[in-house]
Design a protein around this motif. Structure first.
Motif, PDB file in Angstrom:
ATOM      1  N   ARG A 187      46.071  33.986  29.115  1.00 54.57           N
ATOM      2  CA  ARG A 187      45.919  34.006  27.662  1.00 54.57           C
ATOM      3  C   ARG A 187      45.244  35.301  27.208  1.00 54.57           C
ATOM      4  NH1 ARG A 187      43.459  29.662  27.337  1.00 54.57           N
ATOM      5  NH2 ARG A 187      41.307  30.398  27.132  1.00 54.57           N
ATOM      6  N   GLN A 188      44.233  35.746  27.944  1.00 55.04           N
ATOM      7  CA  GLN A 188      43.554  36.992  27.583  1.00 55.04           C
ATOM      8  C   GLN A 188      44.506  38.184  27.701  1.00 55.04           C
ATOM      9  OE1 GLN A 188      40.232  36.560  30.349  1.00 55.04           O
ATOM     10  NE2 GLN A 188      38.822  36.342  28.631  1.00 55.04           N
ATOM     11  N   MET A 189      45.358  38.170  28.716  1.00 53.25           N
ATOM     12  CA  MET A 189      46.371  39.223  28.840  1.00 53.25           C
ATOM     13  C   MET A 189      47.256  39.246  27.601  1.00 53.25           C
ATOM     14  SD  MET A 189      47.000  41.457  31.297  1.00 53.25           S
ATOM     15  CE  MET A 189      46.945  41.822  33.039  1.00 53.25           C
ATOM     16  N   HIS A 190      47.721  38.071  27.174  1.00 50.08           N
ATOM     17  CA  HIS A 190      48.570  37.995  25.982  1.00 50.08           C
ATOM     18  C   HIS A 190      47.850  38.541  24.750  1.00 50.08           C
ATOM     19  CE1 HIS A 190      51.327  35.903  28.410  1.00 50.08           C
ATOM     20  NE2 HIS A 190      51.004  34.661  28.141  1.00 50.08           N
ATOM     21  N   GLN A 191      46.538  38.416  24.747  1.00 45.47           N
ATOM     22  CA  GLN A 191      45.745  38.852  23.585  1.00 45.47           C
ATOM     23  C   GLN A 191      45.377  40.333  23.651  1.00 45.47           C
ATOM     24  OE1 GLN A 191      42.525  36.041  23.908  1.00 45.47           O
ATOM     25  NE2 GLN A 191      43.615  34.432  22.776  1.00 45.47           N
TER      26      GLN A 191
END
Length: 317
Positions: free
Chosen positions: A151-155
Motif C-alpha cells: 500500500r505504501q508503494m502505491h502511495q
C-alpha cells in the motif's frame, strides 16, 4: 502506441532450466520486440540451446542479440553489458532458471502505458523448486513484504521503503530505458544490480508494486543469488557483515554526479551515518544504550530499519 520492449537475459551454465524459460518468453500473449542475451562463457550446453533459440524467436518477429563473452566477467558485468544493448522503451530483467507467466509482459506494459510517470515496477512471484513444484509461500511472503508495504508503494513511498531494506527482486522487475542513464555503469561494489537500478529509479521518480505473481521464481541448489540480499532472515553474522559493508557511498557519489536534489543526498548521508553507528557499537551492552537511544529518538531506526525491533537487536546482540 504500444511501448517497445527489451528482455535482458544473462546466462551461465544454465542448461538444466534454460529451455523452459526461453519457451516461456515465446509464449507471452504480448511478444517482446527485442531479447538481448549475454552468456558468460558457459561450459555446458547453454550456448547450444541459445543458438537454437535464435531462429525460432526471429521467426516470430523478435530481434535477438546473442553474444558470448570472450572471458568470464561475473553476473554484474554480464548484466551491465546486456543492459547497454537493450533498445526497448521498457526493459525486463530475466533470469535463466525461472518461468514467466504468459501474461507477464502484457500486464506490466499496460501499467507503464497507463502511467507515464512510472519508472520501475516489480511484482510478486510463485516460488518453485528444482522440479517445478510450487512451494507453499509466495516470494512476497518469504521476503515479508506485507500489504502495508504494498500500500505504501502505491502511495509513492518507494524510496522510503527501499532505504529501509531491499524488497525488489530483479527477475520480477521492469523499468523504463531512461533509468539506464542514471544506473549505468553498474557499481563494482557489493550492490546487486536489481537493488541498484530500482533505487536509482526511486530517487528520480515513481516506482511501484504489483502483488500479482507473474513469474515462477525457482529456488534450487545452483542459484546464483537465490533470495540473495533480500532475505530478511539472514543469520546474525551475515547481518553484521551487511552493516559493515556500507553501500551508501556509491549511492551518494552517483547522486552527486546526477545533481539529484539536496534532500536526497542528505538522506543518503544520514543513512551512511546510521549504518556506521550501528556497525561500530561498543562491545559493552551498557555503553551501547546511549548510542542506540540517540539513533532511536532521532528516528533513524524507523527510517532505515525495523524501528524498535532493530534497536532491540542492537542492544542485545
Amino acid at each position: 502506441m504500444p511501448l517497445s520492449t527489451s528482455i535482458a537475459v544473462c546466462t551461465y551454465n544454465g542448461e538444466r532450466f534454460l529451455q523452459e524459460q526461453l519457451d516461456s518468453l515465446l509464449s507471452q500473449t504480448r511478444l517482446p520486440d527485442q531479447i538481448v542475451i549475454r552468456d558468460d562463457v558457459s561450459g555446458d550446453r547453454t550456448v547450444e540451446i541459445l543458438r537454437a533459440f535464435v531462429p525460432v524467436a526471429e521467426a516470430l518477429g523478435i530481434s535477438v542479440d546473442l553474444q558470448v563473452n570472450a572471458r568470464n566477467v561475473g553476473y554484474r558485468c554480464n548484466f551491465d553489458g546486456a543492459l547497454r544493448a537493450c533498445t526497448g522503451e521498457v526493459i525486463f530483467l530475466c533470469d535463466q532458471d525461472d518461468v514467466w507467466h504468459a501474461d507477464k509482459l502484457a500486464r506490466i506494459c499496460a501499467e507503464f502505458e497507463m502511467r507515464p510517470g512510472l519508472l520501475a515496477l516489480h511484482t510478486n512471484a510463485r516460488l518453485i523448486d528444482g522440479d517445478g513444484k510450487v512451494l507453499p509461500r509466495s516470494l512476497f511472503r518469504s521476503l515479508k513484504v506485507g500489504t502495508r508495504e504494498v500500500r505504501q508503494m502505491h502511495q509513492g513511498a518507494g524510496l522510503t521503503l527501499l532505504f529501509k531494506r531491499d524488497m525488489v527482486t530483479g527477475a520480477t522487475m521492469a523499468f523504463r530505458h531512461i533509468v539506464l542513464a542514471d544506473a549505468l555503469p553498474l557499481p563494482e561494489s557489493g550492490w546487486v544490480h536489481d537493488a541498484w537500478i530500482v533505487t536509482l529509479a526511486a530517487m528520480r521518480g515513481d516506482v511501484d508494486t504489483l502483488d500479482s505473481p507473474l513469474v515462477d521464481y525457482r529456488l534450487h541448489d545452483s542459484n546464483q543469488l537465490g533470495l540473495g540480499g533480500n532475505d530478511p532472515l539472514r543469520p546474525a553474522e551475515r547481518r553484521q557483515q551487511h552493516l559493515q559493508q556500507d553501500l551508501s557511498a556509491d549511492l551518494l557519489t552517483r547522486a552527486q554526479q546526477l545533481h539529484l536534489p539536496a534532500s536526497i543526498r542528505a538522506l543518503i548521508k544520514q543513512k551512511q551515518q546510521h549504518i556506521t553507528n550501528r556497525a561500530n557499537l561498543p562491545l559493552s551492552r551498557f555503553r551501547r544504550i546511549p548510542v542506540v537511544l540517540e539513533e532511536l529518538f532521532a528516528g533513524n531506526y524507523q527510517r532505515f530499519g525495523r524501528g524498535v525491533l532493530s534497536a532491540a537487536v542492537d542492544l542485545i546482540r
